[in-house]
Design a protein around this motif. Structure first.
Motif, PDB file in Angstrom:
ATOM      1  N   THR A  58       2.382   2.982  -3.320  1.00  0.00           N
ATOM      2  CA  THR A  58       1.628   3.834  -4.244  1.00  0.00           C
ATOM      3  C   THR A  58       0.720   4.855  -3.566  1.00  0.00           C
ATOM      4  O   THR A  58       0.204   5.742  -4.237  1.00  0.00           O
ATOM      5  CB  THR A  58       0.763   2.969  -5.189  1.00  0.00           C
ATOM      6  OG1 THR A  58       0.026   2.011  -4.423  1.00  0.00           O
ATOM      7  CG2 THR A  58       1.634   2.243  -6.209  1.00  0.00           C
ATOM      8  N   CYS A  59       0.518   4.759  -2.265  1.00  0.00           N
ATOM      9  CA  CYS A  59      -0.466   5.655  -1.643  1.00  0.00           C
ATOM     10  C   CYS A  59      -0.053   7.113  -1.735  1.00  0.00           C
ATOM     11  O   CYS A  59      -0.904   8.007  -1.743  1.00  0.00           O
ATOM     12  CB  CYS A  59      -0.730   5.248  -0.194  1.00  0.00           C
ATOM     13  SG  CYS A  59       0.619   5.577   0.961  1.00  0.00           S
TER      14      CYS A  59
ATOM     15  N   GLN B  61      -3.247  -1.858  -8.098  1.00  0.00           N
ATOM     16  CA  GLN B  61      -2.166  -1.034  -8.625  1.00  0.00           C
ATOM     17  C   GLN B  61      -2.010  -1.140 -10.135  1.00  0.00           C
ATOM     18  O   GLN B  61      -1.038  -0.641 -10.699  1.00  0.00           O
ATOM     19  CB  GLN B  61      -0.841  -1.418  -7.937  1.00  0.00           C
ATOM     20  CG  GLN B  61      -0.841  -1.111  -6.450  1.00  0.00           C
ATOM     21  CD  GLN B  61       0.406  -1.588  -5.748  1.00  0.00           C
ATOM     22  OE1 GLN B  61       0.935  -2.659  -6.022  1.00  0.00           O
ATOM     23  NE2 GLN B  61       0.899  -0.786  -4.809  1.00  0.00           N
TER      24      GLN B  61
ATOM     25  N   GLY C 279      -4.795   2.208  -6.116  1.00  0.00           N
ATOM     26  CA  GLY C 279      -4.141   2.448  -4.837  1.00  0.00           C
ATOM     27  C   GLY C 279      -4.917   1.933  -3.647  1.00  0.00           C
ATOM     28  O   GLY C 279      -4.393   1.920  -2.529  1.00  0.00           O
ATOM     29  N   ALA C 280      -6.162   1.506  -3.870  1.00  0.00           N
ATOM     30  CA  ALA C 280      -7.001   1.044  -2.758  1.00  0.00           C
ATOM     31  C   ALA C 280      -6.619  -0.364  -2.317  1.00  0.00           C
ATOM     32  O   ALA C 280      -6.333  -1.226  -3.152  1.00  0.00           O
ATOM     33  CB  ALA C 280      -8.474   1.071  -3.164  1.00  0.00           C
TER      34      ALA C 280
ATOM     35  N   PHE D 116       0.833  -1.202   0.000  1.00  0.00           N
ATOM     36  CA  PHE D 116       0.000   0.000   0.000  1.00  0.00           C
ATOM     37  C   PHE D 116       0.871   1.257   0.000  1.00  0.00           C
ATOM     38  O   PHE D 116       0.599   2.230  -0.719  1.00  0.00           O
ATOM     39  CB  PHE D 116      -0.917  -0.029   1.224  1.00  0.00           C
ATOM     40  CG  PHE D 116      -1.737   1.208   1.435  1.00  0.00           C
ATOM     41  CD1 PHE D 116      -2.832   1.491   0.620  1.00  0.00           C
ATOM     42  CD2 PHE D 116      -1.425   2.105   2.451  1.00  0.00           C
ATOM     43  CE1 PHE D 116      -3.597   2.646   0.822  1.00  0.00           C
ATOM     44  CE2 PHE D 116      -2.182   3.255   2.659  1.00  0.00           C
ATOM     45  CZ  PHE D 116      -3.270   3.522   1.838  1.00  0.00           C
TER      46      PHE D 116
ATOM     47  N   VAL E 108      -3.484  -4.889  -3.181  1.00  0.00           N
ATOM     48  CA  VAL E 108      -3.632  -3.470  -3.493  1.00  0.00           C
ATOM     49  C   VAL E 108      -3.878  -3.319  -4.987  1.00  0.00           C
ATOM     50  O   VAL E 108      -3.183  -3.930  -5.803  1.00  0.00           O
ATOM     51  CB  VAL E 108      -2.394  -2.654  -3.065  1.00  0.00           C
ATOM     52  CG1 VAL E 108      -2.606  -1.166  -3.344  1.00  0.00           C
ATOM     53  CG2 VAL E 108      -2.099  -2.870  -1.575  1.00  0.00           C
TER      54      VAL E 108
ATOM     55  N   THR F  20      -1.631   9.236  -4.613  1.00  0.00           N
ATOM     56  CA  THR F  20      -3.061   9.534  -4.616  1.00  0.00           C
ATOM     57  C   THR F  20      -3.285  11.005  -4.315  1.00  0.00           C
ATOM     58  O   THR F  20      -2.741  11.543  -3.346  1.00  0.00           O
ATOM     59  CB  THR F  20      -3.791   8.668  -3.568  1.00  0.00           C
ATOM     60  OG1 THR F  20      -3.497   7.297  -3.824  1.00  0.00           O
ATOM     61  CG2 THR F  20      -5.283   8.866  -3.654  1.00  0.00           C
TER      62      THR F  20
ATOM     63  N   CYS G 100      -2.332   7.925   4.102  1.00  0.00           N
ATOM     64  CA  CYS G 100      -0.994   7.536   3.647  1.00  0.00           C
ATOM     65  C   CYS G 100       0.072   8.099   4.586  1.00  0.00           C
ATOM     66  O   CYS G 100       1.017   7.396   4.963  1.00  0.00           O
ATOM     67  CB  CYS G 100      -0.774   8.038   2.224  1.00  0.00           C
ATOM     68  SG  CYS G 100       0.782   7.502   1.485  1.00  0.00           S
TER      69      CYS G 100
ATOM     70  N   TRP H 169      -7.340  10.180   1.239  1.00  0.00           N
ATOM     71  CA  TRP H 169      -6.349   9.108   1.043  1.00  0.00           C
ATOM     72  C   TRP H 169      -4.962   9.579   1.486  1.00  0.00           C
ATOM     73  O   TRP H 169      -4.196   8.810   2.078  1.00  0.00           O
ATOM     74  CB  TRP H 169      -6.317   8.684  -0.415  1.00  0.00           C
ATOM     75  CG  TRP H 169      -7.481   7.844  -0.860  1.00  0.00           C
ATOM     76  CD1 TRP H 169      -8.613   8.258  -1.481  1.00  0.00           C
ATOM     77  CD2 TRP H 169      -7.609   6.420  -0.696  1.00  0.00           C
ATOM     78  NE1 TRP H 169      -9.441   7.188  -1.726  1.00  0.00           N
ATOM     79  CE2 TRP H 169      -8.863   6.060  -1.264  1.00  0.00           C
ATOM     80  CE3 TRP H 169      -6.799   5.430  -0.142  1.00  0.00           C
ATOM     81  CZ2 TRP H 169      -9.315   4.735  -1.280  1.00  0.00           C
ATOM     82  CZ3 TRP H 169      -7.249   4.113  -0.164  1.00  0.00           C
ATOM     83  CH2 TRP H 169      -8.487   3.773  -0.732  1.00  0.00           C
TER      84      TRP H 169
END
Length: 343
Positions: free
Chosen positions: A51-52, A291, A271-272, A48, A289, A55, A64, A60
């Motif tokens: 890439t978080c 991605q 990203g979720a 996670f 995740v 966002t 992060c 988000w």
């Protein structure tokens, strides 16, 4: 996968898209998720974090930032996220994809006859360009300096485009990596389904290996079959990505075997965190995740699991055609607004 990959090998080769119904959202509890306590939540949190930070949404971004402080991973997800089941009337389908490693050369000659093209200068994203057949038969892209490398087998090139990224093993033993650069604006068409429609195979018999073997044994018919998928993927060299990391996904970050999935971003935000419950011969319950994306990955309950690099990963990925369900973990505030809006 792709950046936006052109998709997985299993049923993504055999099943065309369908018209999706309006999504239905159901909030679940963590007790509803099979084997939730048994997962490695730290591994999921690490992915996670990859890439978080990309966002843009403020809610988000706040989560992060907190994730970077090293919270208890299971507690982090349970406190700040709500499990949301998103359905559109279509059954869940899991497939798998991987990063192939293929023999190739930067120089044309001998067995190296089939070019991997970079994105042409005159390609306009979203607008129709030359078809696969025109590119391969009429060769309008010759003499433009677009060849990144040359492969030994046209079927290797086709499946490299299906995966959307790959490693090319050069004659001197070094490796170059290529990733998704763009596509020709033509619709993806399932060559596996074409074989099913012709009565060559039953639907349950179709796999990447079966298609590859059939094309190899029926060279002229096989080439014509590949041309029926007019979609054509162009690449970019990404050899700067370290060898110990996975290929770049749709978020332009390396993806992680068994923890990254490709989804339809119309339903699942990139990203979720996504909890999957894959059925089949080897069930898989774990937090992944979202991605990556793929042109055949369409629908609320549709996902492509990344299995890694090389032949073994390809064998594993090609066996996945399983049902089950996936549940998206959304920030609590976003989940609340979504459920209120649906009432």
């Amino acid at each position: 996968m792709i950046a936006s990959r052109a998709v997985a090998i299993g049923l993504s080769l055999t099943i065309a898209g369908s018209v999706m119904a309006e999504p239905i959202y159901t909030q679940l509890s963590y007790q509803d998720l099979n084997d939730w306590p048994s997962d490695d939540h730290q591994a999921a949190l690490d992915v996670f974090l990859n890439t978080c930070g990309d966002t843009q949404d403020r809610e988000w971004a706040i989560l992060c930032d907190f994730a970077r402080t090293g919270p208890d991973p299971r507690g982090f997800f349970e406190k700040f996220f709500r499990p949301i089941l998103i359905e559109d009337g279509e059954p869940m389908l899991f497939t798998g994809y991987f990063e192939p490693e293929l023999p190739g050369s930067r120089i044309w000659g001998d067995a190296y006859q089939y070019p991997i093209y970079a994105v042409p200068d005159d390609l306009v994203p979203g607008e129709p360009y030359y078809t696969r057949r025109q590119i391969e038969e009429d060769r309008p892209l010759r003499d433009q300096g677009l060849e990144l490398a040359w492969l030994t087998d046209p079927v290797d090139l086709f499946f490299l485009q299906v995966q959307g990224s790959g490693r090319i093993r050069l004659p001197d033993g070094t490796v170059m990596r290529v990733g998704y650069g763009g596509k020709n604006g033509r619709d993806y068409s399932s060559i596996g389904m074409k074989l099913v429609e012709r009565g060559v195979f039953a639907e349950h018999e179709v796999s990447a290996a079966v298609i590859r073997n059939w094309v190899a044994q029926n060279r002229d018919e096989g080439r014509a079959l590949l041309w029926e998928n007019e979609s054509y993927v162009f690449f970019r060299e990404v050899s700067e990505v370290p060898a110990d990391l996975g290929p770049l996904g749709a978020m332009n970050r390396s993806i992680t075997p068994y923890r990254s999935i490709a989804v339809d971003p119309e339903f699942v935000p990139l990203g979720a965190p996504v909890w999957i419950e894959k059925e089949g011969a080897e069930p898989m319950n774990r937090l992944m995740v979202a991605q990556d994306t793929g042109s055949a990955i369409k629908g609320a309950q549709r996902a492509d699991i990344f299995f890694g690099t090389g032949d073994q990963a390809g064998l594993e990925a090609g066996q996945i055609k399983d049902g089950g369900r996936m549940v998206v973990l959304l920030p609590a505030t976003i989940a609340h607004r979504l459920m209120v809006a649906q009432r």
